[in-house]
Motif scaffolding. Structure first.
Motif, PDB file in Angstrom:
ATOM      1  N   TRP A 189     -46.801   8.014 -11.448  1.00 24.78           N
ATOM      2  CA  TRP A 189     -45.938   7.191 -10.343  1.00 24.78           C
ATOM      3  C   TRP A 189     -46.405   6.894  -9.162  1.00 24.78           C
ATOM      4  N   GLN A 190     -47.329   8.155  -8.545  1.00 20.52           N
ATOM      5  CA  GLN A 190     -47.934   7.914  -7.250  1.00 20.52           C
ATOM      6  C   GLN A 190     -49.189   7.188  -7.407  1.00 20.52           C
ATOM      7  N   ALA A 191     -50.026   7.615  -8.294  1.00 20.97           N
ATOM      8  CA  ALA A 191     -51.443   7.103  -8.318  1.00 20.97           C
ATOM      9  C   ALA A 191     -51.831   6.774  -9.513  1.00 20.97           C
ATOM     10  N   GLY A 192     -51.170   6.238 -10.317  1.00 27.98           N
ATOM     11  CA  GLY A 192     -51.847   6.065 -11.864  1.00 27.98           C
ATOM     12  C   GLY A 192     -52.499   4.902 -11.810  1.00 27.98           C
ATOM     13  N   GLY A 193     -53.708   4.899 -12.587  1.00 30.03           N
ATOM     14  CA  GLY A 193     -54.576   3.763 -12.559  1.00 30.03           C
ATOM     15  C   GLY A 193     -54.332   2.916 -13.844  1.00 30.03           C
ATOM     16  N   ALA A 194     -55.043   1.903 -14.059  1.00 27.25           N
ATOM     17  CA  ALA A 194     -54.783   0.771 -15.010  1.00 27.25           C
ATOM     18  C   ALA A 194     -55.225   1.594 -16.568  1.00 27.25           C
ATOM     19  N   GLY A 195     -56.002   2.426 -16.619  1.00 29.45           N
ATOM     20  CA  GLY A 195     -56.529   3.265 -17.829  1.00 29.45           C
ATOM     21  C   GLY A 195     -55.145   4.072 -18.192  1.00 29.45           C
ATOM     22  N   GLU A 196     -54.753   4.702 -17.188  1.00 25.02           N
ATOM     23  CA  GLU A 196     -53.536   5.871 -17.730  1.00 25.02           C
ATOM     24  C   GLU A 196     -52.326   4.734 -17.803  1.00 25.02           C
ATOM     25  N   LEU A 197     -51.978   3.740 -17.257  1.00 26.46           N
ATOM     26  CA  LEU A 197     -51.052   3.012 -17.481  1.00 26.46           C
ATOM     27  C   LEU A 197     -51.134   2.417 -19.145  1.00 26.46           C
TER      28      LEU A 197
END
Length: 537
Positions: A189-197
């Protein structure tokens, strides 16, 4: 076992009607609502304010208002109240900000009452909670702080353990394998990148959920909202939560669990076919084609066909259903595939886990041993499972199951498994001690008026495993045994009649995380037992 046709017949009619009235062509689907899951659905819906969730939000609010306890908490037991109440409190705080009129006044009163509970009872107890329990509050604390409302969750933020570095669980993992999400999701939620999403989106199941768990689905939807995830994934997730919502406005923690609930009911009836010459219900026979279609490619069954990870207790129940209730032969392809898959999961100590990667459980091991015995399978795996069960019996004669809060459940399951084994002095002694435990519990429940439907049903159902066996396996004389069964049936009859026409609610013994369950799970043992005894001999 004594045959008490008039008494058993009246009981069987009441219990069967209560059990089968909600059966569908694909089993039983509805579990009871859980305030924790409902709070998370409301939290996510209030934060995202998706247009399609307006009805979901309104019904969640009403459910939480109706379920609040007089002391301001939510939950049936103290450990539940400590976990659920902060989540419901924050959810209703968010709802209050978007409310007006009469519902706003009701929300304000509920919030004042909840705050009183949190500032008195809860605040004194939170510092005493184990670290792993405190960890589950991290997502809630992050959301409150993110919205500038840290005071909503005091004193929890100061008590949280340091977050762990964990990986996103696979789509087929479950239970404790998902515990790391409490640390991982706030990080995303705080710092998720495109790959993690994209990795989160890839975990979405065909029913629109994440792991078929409603509260985790709500958290995943928040992840997509905060990270601008795909609209289609969000739409499917909200549709899943709307489908999961019960008529009372609440959501169960697991949805759907149709295979889990239905297979357990079928197993409860099938287990009595041999010891009591019971007739397998036609209503369940008609479900066999559906049951077979639910088997996964590798041979296991899962608690719902939408979940890709099979579990061993559901699989063992399905095998016993097919063999004992459906008349399948051991060389039936579905049975052979299931047994092969089950045997792959035996652990070094001889036990079997519910899911791959978890520790072994006495109840699951009993189910697998029961299924293997019904199929006539003999081998090293059987002896290892038998040794595990004999060594895990408690001094009082009981077996304490992982997946049920009451020793009545674990003990009843093991008795049915052990009575399928050839005579052996060690097995005979364990059976006698286990039966003595159930008999004592049944007599105390019947004499003291403390019995409830599920507990008394499990005691009677477990003792039925010895009904057709030799007298020297019983913990007392046959006459005393039959008299105790008759007293138990009489107490059960009184309990049901006193609540007519409604079946009395039982303290929910089945546990995943909270004591919320499905009515068929509570009814199955008593309904199967009384139906078997009501059958003319």
């Amino acid at each position: 076992m004594v045959t008490t046709s008039p008494l058993a017949h009246e009981l069987a009619c009441s219990l069967q009607e209560a059990l089968f009235h909600s059966l569908t062509p694909t089993g039983w689907h509805r579990a009871s609502s859980c305030p924790y899951a409902t709070a998370w659905a409301l939290l996510a819906a209030e934060i995202t304010q998706e247009a399609q969730t307006s009805d979901l939000r309104a019904r969640c609010q009403r459910y939480l208002l109706e379920q609040q306890q007089p002391d301001g908490s939510w939950g049936r037991e103290l450990h539940e109240q400590l976990i659920i109440t902060p989540h419901a409190y924050v959810a209703l705080q968010l709802a209050y900000r978007h409310s007006a009129g009469e519902i706003r006044r009701a929300l304000r009163q509920a919030l004042l009452s909840a705050r009183s509970f949190l500032r008195t009872v809860a605040a004194a107890l939170y510092p005493r909670l184990p670290t792993e329990v405190l960890r589950c509050f991290r997502p809630l604390c992050w959301l409150a702080e993110h919205r500038g409302e840290r005071h909503w969750v005091e004193p929890l933020p100061e008590l949280l353990p340091l977050p762990r570095l964990v990986q996103l669980p696979g789509p087929g993992q479950m239970c404790w394998q998902l515990a790391g999400l409490a640390d991982l999701l706030p990080q995303l939620w705080q710092a998720g990148g495109a790959g993690e999403l994209e990795a989160v989106e890839a975990r979405q199941l065909i029913n629109g959920s994440w792991w078929s768990v409603t509260d985790l689905t709500a958290m995943a939807l928040l992840t997509l909202e905060l990270g601008a995830g795909k609209p289609l994934a969000r739409q499917q997730g909200w549709s899943y939560l709307q489908e999961a919502q019960n008529s009372d406005g609440g959501l169960p923690q697991f949805y759907d669990s149709e295979l889990f609930v239905t297979a357990y009911v079928g197993f409860a009836y099938a287990a009595l076919v041999r010891p009591l010459e019971a007739r397998f219900p036609e209503e369940l026979r008609r479900l066999e084609p559906w049951l077979r279609t639910c088997q996964q490619v590798e041979g296991l069954w899962s608690f719902t066909p939408a979940f890709p990870g099979g579990d061993l207790d559901d699989t063992a129940w399905a095998v016993i259903w097919l063999l004992e209730g459906g008349g399948a032969l051991p060389d039936d392809p579905a049975v052979k595939r299931a047994l092969t898959a089950l045997l792959k999961h035996q652990l070094p100590d001889g036990s079997f886990p519910s899911w791959a990667g978890l520790a072994g459980d006495p109840d699951v091991t009993a189910h697998v041993l029961h299924a293997l015995s019904c199929a006539g399978y003999e081998g090293v795996a059987v002896q290892r499972a038998l040794h595990y069960l004999l060594s895990s019996q408690q001094p009082d004669g009981a077996w304490r199951a992982t997946w049920h809060r009451s020793p009545l459940y674990g003990t009843a399951q093991v008795l049915h498994a052990l009575t399928r084994r050839p005579r052996d002095p060690a097995v005979d002694a364990a059976l006698q001690r286990g039966a003595a435990y159930l008999l004592k519990q049944l007599q105390e429940q019947a004499a003291g008026g403390t019995g409830h439907l599920e507990g008394m049903g499990l005691s009677l159902w477990g003792l039925a495993a010895l009904a057709g066996g030799p007298d020297d396996l019983l913990p007392c004389s046959r006459t005393q045994f039959d008299q105790a069964i008759l007293q138990g049936l009489s107490a059960l009859h009184h309990l049901v009649r006193a609540s007519s026409p409604q079946i009395p609610e039982s303290p929910a013994l089945w546990i995943a995380q909270f004591s919320y369950t499905a009515q068929p799970l509570q009814l199955a043992a008593a309904a199967a037992l009384t139906a078997a005894l009501a059958r003319p001999r």
